[in-house]
Design a protein around this motif. Structure first.
Motif, PDB file in Angstrom:
ATOM      1  N   SER A   1       8.008   7.334   0.172  1.00 48.21           N
ATOM      2  CA  SER A   1       7.564   6.975   1.535  1.00 48.21           C
ATOM      3  C   SER A   1       6.329   6.075   1.570  1.00 48.21           C
ATOM      4  CB  SER A   1       7.283   8.234   2.365  1.00 48.21           C
ATOM      5  OG  SER A   1       8.449   8.983   2.505  1.00 48.21           O
ATOM      6  N   VAL A   2       6.281   5.129   0.614  1.00 47.08           N
ATOM      7  CA  VAL A   2       5.183   4.154   0.661  1.00 47.08           C
ATOM      8  C   VAL A   2       5.745   2.747   0.498  1.00 47.08           C
ATOM      9  CG1 VAL A   2       3.408   5.694  -0.257  1.00 47.08           C
ATOM     10  CG2 VAL A   2       4.766   4.320  -1.848  1.00 47.08           C
ATOM     11  N   ASN A   3       4.995   1.757   0.997  1.00 47.40           N
ATOM     12  CA  ASN A   3       5.303   0.373   0.670  1.00 47.40           C
ATOM     13  C   ASN A   3       4.855   0.104  -0.757  1.00 47.40           C
ATOM     14  OD1 ASN A   3       6.435  -1.230   3.032  1.00 47.40           O
ATOM     15  ND2 ASN A   3       4.746  -0.144   4.039  1.00 47.40           N
ATOM     16  N   GLN A   4       5.433  -0.927  -1.345  1.00 47.08           N
ATOM     17  CA  GLN A   4       5.083  -1.256  -2.722  1.00 47.08           C
ATOM     18  C   GLN A   4       4.211  -2.514  -2.743  1.00 47.08           C
ATOM     19  OE1 GLN A   4       8.188  -1.745  -6.045  1.00 47.08           O
ATOM     20  NE2 GLN A   4       7.596  -3.848  -5.603  1.00 47.08           N
TER      21      GLN A   4
ATOM     22  N   PRO B   1      10.920  -0.581  -6.001  1.00 51.81           N
ATOM     23  CA  PRO B   1      10.976  -0.390  -4.547  1.00 51.81           C
ATOM     24  C   PRO B   1      11.799   0.844  -4.157  1.00 51.81           C
ATOM     25  CG  PRO B   1      11.404  -2.678  -5.116  1.00 51.81           C
ATOM     26  CD  PRO B   1      11.459  -1.889  -6.404  1.00 51.81           C
ATOM     27  N   ARG B   2      12.801   1.164  -4.974  1.00 50.78           N
ATOM     28  CA  ARG B   2      13.590   2.367  -4.681  1.00 50.78           C
ATOM     29  C   ARG B   2      12.702   3.603  -4.862  1.00 50.78           C
ATOM     30  NH1 ARG B   2      19.506   3.042  -4.101  1.00 50.78           N
ATOM     31  NH2 ARG B   2      19.898   5.263  -4.197  1.00 50.78           N
TER      32      ARG B   2
ATOM     33  N   ALA C   1       9.407   3.586  -4.541  1.00 55.24           N
ATOM     34  CA  ALA C   1       8.414   3.558  -3.456  1.00 55.24           C
ATOM     35  C   ALA C   1       8.998   4.160  -2.173  1.00 55.24           C
ATOM     36  CB  ALA C   1       7.942   2.123  -3.213  1.00 55.24           C
ATOM     37  N   ALA C   2      10.227   3.766  -1.839  1.00 56.08           N
ATOM     38  CA  ALA C   2      10.837   4.277  -0.600  1.00 56.08           C
ATOM     39  C   ALA C   2      11.027   5.789  -0.674  1.00 56.08           C
ATOM     40  CB  ALA C   2      12.171   3.578  -0.347  1.00 56.08           C
ATOM     41  N   LEU C   3      11.430   6.282  -1.855  1.00 58.48           N
ATOM     42  CA  LEU C   3      11.615   7.734  -2.004  1.00 58.48           C
ATOM     43  C   LEU C   3      10.281   8.469  -1.886  1.00 58.48           C
ATOM     44  CD1 LEU C   3      14.299   7.803  -4.867  1.00 58.48           C
ATOM     45  CD2 LEU C   3      14.670   8.213  -2.425  1.00 58.48           C
TER      46      LEU C   3
ATOM     47  N   PRO D   1      -2.979   2.027   1.315  1.00 58.85           N
ATOM     48  CA  PRO D   1      -3.616   3.157   1.992  1.00 58.85           C
ATOM     49  C   PRO D   1      -4.254   4.123   0.984  1.00 58.85           C
ATOM     50  CG  PRO D   1      -1.373   2.816   2.817  1.00 58.85           C
ATOM     51  CD  PRO D   1      -1.551   1.912   1.632  1.00 58.85           C
TER      52      PRO D   1
END
Lengths: 249, 312
Positions: free
Chosen positions: B109-112, B102-103, B105-107, B141
């Motif tokens: 800019s997407v949801n996981q 998740p870290r 993914a956030a970097l 997406p």
């Protein structure tokens, strides 16, 4: 530190046996008991204990969700939080949006620590804490079963596959709570009355300048595959026989 | 074409079996080219193990002393740097992968997508929610990178016998020092690893004490099995946390699972429903564990377990 923020989510109660709607468009939530996500309740309990130990001046509970989430925030206030902030949103925002919204509150409140549950028991994502830490550029300690705050650092014991991992993190940072961190206190009736007078502020994602988007789309919902019914054996000899029949002995 | 990067978990010398399961999941995406990333202090040995996994095109090794012991905050920016040009980035849904991905993914800019249990298309997957009480179809997406964790219990390991190319990777990334590893407290055991054992014997609260849990170990040793426990047994202090099987513990898929003195709370059943054969021994004939057991024995465990051990 001055402020600990605790994220809490309104979720289907732990004791509810969740059922998928017959048309596959979601799970049945009408008339179902809603509560604070249990991992978040543990996170809040830990924040309250840190306040009682003099490690923080205040504990603020925050949530993103429908206006009904005020009930869960009030429960948080009754447990002992000082004030609450609800970011109203009709849709269930996804972890990245939650993390972006929480980051705005972190900056606004100058939080020294954010405590969250490691996951919610509805969507089971286990993402929001890590995402907040990433966007904030700060440490994360997930699945915590022990927290000691000492000045500007925290020593966190984490439940990992290999056992217990101990890490030191510089504050500010994000810690997510696992089951064995503590046992949350019961709320007493006088505290519920007192909580009604505590401040609960509401705002929108737009007020914070956060736009939802890039969402993962959920379509069909289905119940899990059932295992076929097994046999009951009479005694240990019968058990050994059944295992041999399956070629397992 | 899908270009998939698998982030490999390891302990510095041995590749975690979750890597071969993540590859198996990735291989279900049509027309996939699969690379494996090893972040290590000295990753040559781990990389050579990853190169043997069938279906892997390349193994990329980024060596840096800061990579061990593994910290998500140190690994995440390196994964992001290495992920450039990939359409998918997968990690395992182990505690390591759940911390890291998740870290990442956030970097990015997407949801996981958490806990893939089935691949329906390059951007469409099935995953469990509500502790496995519902299975949802999710679509990421189309225009962004897909970051996901793989529910390892849903996959059999990809085979071996490959000899993929191993390349070293220079990642010029600033690494944080705000998080420091102190120690790992781990009960060492010669028994088969719980997460990969073909057979597992678990004990519950009905064992009553750490001393009496001994009969579970004895039976497991006779069967050559790994040992697990219910949350109640861990909470009661009979065994350490790493032995917990279930929604918040380990989700496992052994060929044989023997549940002893475990009532079968839904959170426990979530952790074992991919097991081949489930055996339950419990005094209470109404216990929910019997609803999922293939073979059930209603009996006092303190009589039945020693008798079973003697008969094996």
């Amino acid at each position: 530190m001055k402020t600990i923020l605790v994220g809490i989510k309104r979720a289907v109660d732990y004791n509810v046996r969740v059922r998928v709607k017959s048309d596959g468009t979601g799970v049945e939530t009408d008339g179902v008991k809603m509560s604070i996500n249990p991992f978040d309740e543990i996170a809040l309990e830990e924040a309250l204990r840190l306040k009682e130990a003099g490690r923080t001046e205040e504990v603020v509970v925050i949530s993103v969700g429908p206006s009904e989430a005020q009930q869960q925030l009030r429960t948080g206030l009754a447990m002992g939080a000082d004030r609450a902030i609800l970011i109203e949103s009709d849709d269930a925002p996804q972890p990245l949006t939650l993390a972006r919204a929480f980051l705005k509150l972190v900056e606004k409140e100058n939080a020294g620590l954010v405590l969250l549950g490691k996951q919610s028991i509805d969507s089971d994502n286990n993402q929001t804490g890590q995402m907040l830490a990433a966007l904030w550029g700060r440490p994360q300690a997930t699945s915590a079963s022990g927290i000691e705050v000492d000045g500007d650092t925290a020593r966190v014991t984490r439940e990992v596959d290999a056992g217990l991992e101990v890490v030191d993190i510089d504050l500010p940072g994000v810690i997510t709570a696992d089951l064995r961190l503590n046992t949350p206190r019961y709320v007493k009736l006088p505290d519920i009355m007192k909580a009604k007078k505590k401040p609960l502020e509401t705002m929108s994602l737009a007020d914070l300048g956060v736009e939802a988007g890039g969402d993962i789309v959920s379509s069909a919902f289905a119940p899990p595959e059932e295992r076929s019914k097994g046999v009951i054996v009479e005694d240990v000899a019968g058990l050994v026989g059944a295992l041999k029949e399956k070629g397992l002995l | 074409m899908a270009k998939i990067l698998i982030i490999a978990e390891h302990d510095g010398s041995t590749l975690n079996p979750s890597a071969a399961k993540s590859v198996a999941c990735a291989a279900d995406i049509s027309d996939a080219e699969i690379d494996v990333l090893v972040l290590a202090a000295d990753g040559e040995s781990v990389a050579s193990q990853a190169a043997e996994i069938a279906g892997v095109s390349r193994v990329l090794v980024a060596n840096n002393a800061a990579n061990e012991p593994a910290l998500a905050v140190v690994h995440a920016p390196q994964v992001v740097a290495a992920a450039s040009g990939y359409s998918h980035v997968f990690g395992p849904s182990t505690t390591w992968g759940k911390d890291l991905m998740p870290r990442v993914a956030a970097l990015l800019s997407v949801n996981q997508i958490s806990d893939i249990m089935a691949v329906l298309g390059s951007h469409e997957f099935r995953r469990p929610i509500y502790a496995g009480n519902a299975i949802v179809t999710v679509t990421a997406p189309a225009e962004s990178v897909v970051v996901a964790t793989v529910r390892t219990a849903s996959y059999k390991s990809a085979g071996g016998g490959n000899s993929a190319a191993v390349e070293s990777l220079e990642l010029d990334v600033e690494l944080p020092t705000h998080t420091r590893f102190v120690e790992l407290q781990s009960g060492s055991s010669d028994r088969p690893d719980l997460q990969t054992a073909a057979r597992v014997v678990s004990g519950g609260r009905a064992l009553g004490s750490a001393e009496d849990f001994e009969i579970i170990y004895k039976l497991a040793d006779k069967l050559g099995a790994g040992v697990g426990a219910s949350r109640a047994a861990v909470d009661a202090g009979y065994v350490p946390n790493e032995m917990q099987v279930g929604q918040t513990g380990k989700i496992i898929a052994p060929e044989l699972y023997v549940a002893i003195g475990i009532s079968g709370a839904i959170q426990h059943l979530t952790g074992i429903k991919d097991a081949g054969t489930i055996v339950a021994i419990n005094k209470d004939s109404e216990a929910p564990i019997f609803e999922v057991a293939d073979i059930g024995l209603v009996a006092d465990l303190f009589d039945a377990v020693p008798e079973l051990e003697a008969k094996l």
